[in-house]
Structure formats: C-alpha cells, structure tokens
Design a protein around this motif. Structure first.
Motif: not given
Length: 462
Positions: A56-76
């Motif tokens: 519940x503390x891991x926030x998942x966001x979707x970035x509108x970008x066509x590249x193959x990428x994923x990352x974590x930032x700003x904590x969880x």
C-alpha cells in the motif's frame, strides 16, 4: 472521464541520460487509469511483500512515453512508461522489471544516488579547479581540456555507483522472483529488448555515459540463475496474460487510436480487440461504433467494472451526462477500491446541476479523498459541488487543496487565504486553510513553484 484520465498537470521526469535532475528534464505527462493501476498493483503485491515492503505504500505511476523504461524515484514511487507496458510480450517481463525496480527501493538506491551525485560533483570541481590553475600557470590548452573534463569526471564517478546498484537490483529482483515462485525468464527477455535498443540507437556512445551498465554483461550474469528459478517455478495463472492483453488493448486504443485497427482488425472478435476498437472509435469521435462495441462487451461480461466505466465515459464525453450515471454507478458497485470510480460518478452527477445530485457528489468525493487524499482532480470536483451548493468558503478551501496537490502554490495560497476569511475561526477547516496558507507562503518565498511531487524526484534509479 474515468477510463483514461490525465493528471491536470505534468510531472518533470528524468531523461534517459545521465543523472539529470527531474526539474531540469523534459516534462512528460502522467496518466491515470483505474484498471491499469489495479493490474500493476496486483502484479507487484507478492514481490513487494517478499521484499519486506508494504504494497500500500509503493506508489505506481504510468508515464505517457513510448520508450522502454521504468524507474523508481522520490522514495517508494515506481514509474512505468507506456512504451514498456505496450511492448511487453509476456506478464513475466513486467514482473521481472517490477522485481528489479523493487530491488532499487529495497537497496535504498535513491539515497545512495544522492550521495553519489555529491561525490561526482566533488570530482567535477576538482577537475575544474585544476583547469583554472593550469590556465593561471600559463598552459591554457591544458587548462581548457581539464575544465572540459570536469563533467566527464563527474559522470565517471557517478556511474561507478550506478553500475554497482544496477547489479544489486538485478540480484535482488531475482531473489524476489524466486521467493514468490514467479518465472524469472521475463527479466532476461526484457534485457534482451534493451540490448537491441542500445545497438540501434547508441552504437557509438561511450558506455560510461549510459544510465545503465551495458546490458550484454548484465544478461550474462542473469541468465543462468534466471533459468534455474524459471525451471522450478509454476506457470503463471492465465489471468496474468488476460490482464496484460486488456491493459495493452486499452493503452493502444487511447494512445494510438488511428493504428488500432491494424493490430486489432474487425475480423478479430477477441475481448481485448473489441475493447481496443471501442476506445479507438471513441477517440476518433465515432460515437456509434464506440457504443456498439462497448455494449457488446458489457453483455459478454456484465460484472466487469471497467467496461461499465468506459460505457459511462463515452456517454459523458458526448454530452449525455444523465445517461452516463447508471454505468458509472454500476462500475462503482462492482469495484469500490479505486478513487477514480468515485470521481467519475461524482462528475456525472455534478453535471446535472441539481441540489440532490451535488449532495451525492460531495459524499462520493469524500470517499474518493479518503482513498487518495492528494487527488487534485477530486478536490477540483469537490469545489464545483460545494460551490453549486452555495458553500463558497468550503469551495475555496477545496480549490486551495486542488492547487496545493498539484504544486500551484500561488493559487493555493490565494484560495486558502480567501477561505480563512469566511470560515469560522479555529474550526478544523479554518485550521487547514491556515496550514495551506502558511506552507505555501514559505514555498513561494523559497522560489519553489510547480509540481510539489516533482520537486522531491531529483534522483532516479532505473
């Protein structure tokens, strides 16, 4: 509006180069979607739990970008580019990437990268200082070369850290996959995709300047252990593939509506194909075709909340506000766990412009904000409902909340100050207005303006 919703702001994201602070990078938009977010959270839950994280503390966001990428930032905070989600060939690839990114969170790599940036900047200043001394000593050519190398020195120092972290995240990811009994072949196959991308786009690039260590050596290090884990893992439930198919159909329908019919021709009568075509028809302003497809899907799966949600969205966005309400209401009856479904119904009710509808909308929005207190769009709709009910001071406070949630500190301060003047002093709402007013004053004095979320995303771990 609820099937695929853009945030009313953009978040600056790190470029796929070096360690550029997010506020200095090209801005990208985040997209919101209840179905996709639910799917990704389901995928991640066992991995996060295996790693000792609270899902519940891991926030998942979707970035509108066509590249193959994923990352974590700003904590969880975990980010997935739409390009990765669309191009994934199996659920195992997304699960493998999730496990790797969870490895960054578990390893605290956002913290170590901040420290690495400090070390890198130190190297940069040393090289720059030597250059100045060389110029002063009468060797301008050597001095200029040294000063130019200051950025290179910083990069080399920084990537000494990132190569170690990427390897660590790979190994932690494999451990999580093994603990959860999830096949690990997806992480390897995804890295193969990245390697192909590297060869095509960065053939002449110095490998020290990449955000990740070269994937060739990484794949070699991963392959044997991944094969061992996969051999003893049970096959994934077919639900995983179905959810991936529906997620990709939705993304393609919304983001690539004109090419949807190439991937999903009219002869394809599968559920994902009909879903994609319903969305694409709506995006292409073909209301008749969109309604025909979504009605057929609702008949096939009457208990699917996201089909009802899309039905409601199509009607709402074509000006049929009252007709959209039963579908949004049914979607919420079928799934009560996502804030966006509450907002969808509230928005349709507000459009009726009746006292009863606005009162119900207020109740729904309160529930949405319990689930997601920083949902700026929900706060905006709350301001509309309260304003229509004649509760202007509370509406101004809701506007302040909306502006604060998206980092518009000037607007938040203006409306919080207005709300304070009209709310009864020392009440909870007056104190909240006072808090927003005080906090935003500090932010404005320090020159911080823009999305407050983006301001904490200064270092990313890929």
């Amino acid at each position: 509006m609820g099937v695929f919703k853009r945030l009313p702001h953009v978040v600056a994201l790190a470029a796929a180069l070096l360690f550029v602070p997010l506020l200095s990078a090209n801005a990208q938009s985040l997209v919101r979607d209840a179905e996709i977010e639910t799917t990704l959270k389901k995928y991640g839950k066992p991995l996060f739990e295996a790693g000792g994280l609270n899902p519940d503390e891991v926030n998942i966001y979707i970035v509108n970008d066509n590249s193959l990428n994923a990352f974590v930032s700003g904590g969880q905070n975990m980010f997935f580019h739409t390009g990765l989600l669309i191009k994934a060939e199996t659920p195992q690839e997304i699960l493998g990437v999730m496990a790797h990114e969870a490895g960054h969170i578990i390893g605290g790599h956002n913290i170590t990268r901040t420290q690495a940036m400090g070390s890198a900047q130190g190297s940069s200043w040393i090289a720059l200082g030597l250059g100045v001394l060389a110029v002063a000593a009468g060797a301008p050519d050597a001095g200029i070369a040294l000063m130019a190398s200051s950025q290179q020195a910083a990069a080399l120092t920084f990537f000494k850290y990132t190569r170690i972290e990427e390897s660590s995240a790979d190994q932690t990811g494999l451990r999580l996959l093994e603990q959860t009994g999830i096949p690990a072949d997806g992480l390897v196959s995804f890295m193969e995709k990245i390697r192909v991308s590297e060869v095509m786009s960065t053939m002449r690039q110095d490998p020290y300047y990449r955000t990740h260590p070269e994937t060739g050596p990484r794949i070699g290090a991963l392959r044997h252990r991944a094969e061992t884990i996969t051999a003893k893992s049970a096959p994934l439930s077919p639900d995983y593939q179905r959810e991936l198919d529906m997620m990709q159909a939705k993304l393609i329908g919304f983001l690539q509506p004109r090419s949807t019919y190439i991937k999903y021709p009219l002869t394809d009568l599968s559920t994902p194909a009909r879903y994609a075509r319903a969305i694409a028809a709506h995006r292409n302003h073909d209301e008749t075709a969109a309604l025909k497809e979504i009605a057929a899907l609702v008949e096939i799966e009457p208990d699917n909340p996201y089909f009802e949600e899309l039905f409601g969205q199509i009607l709402f966005e074509n000006g049929k506000f009252e007709d959209s309400i039963p579908h949004h209401r049914k979607a919420l009856e079928l799934s009560t766990k996502h804030s966006l479904l509450y907002v969808n119904l509230a928005q349709s009710l507000i459009s009726l412009k009746t006292k009863e509808a606005n009162e119900e909308a207020e109740t729904l929005l309160h529930q949405a904000l319990i689930l997601e207190p920083d949902n700026g769009y929900a706060w905006q709709q709350m301001s509309f409902a309260l304003g229509a009910l004649g509760r202007n001071a509370e509406a101004e406070l809701a506007t302040a909340e909306s502006a604060y949630a998206i980092g518009d500190y000037v607007r938040a301060n203006v409306f919080a100050s207005r709300a304070k003047e009209d709310l009864a002093e020392s009440t909870p709402k007056w104190r909240r207005a006072d808090d927003i007013s005080a906090i935003t004053q500090v932010q404005m004095r320090s020159g911080r303006q823009g999305n407050r979320f983006s301001q904490q995303l200064t270092v990313t771990a890929h």
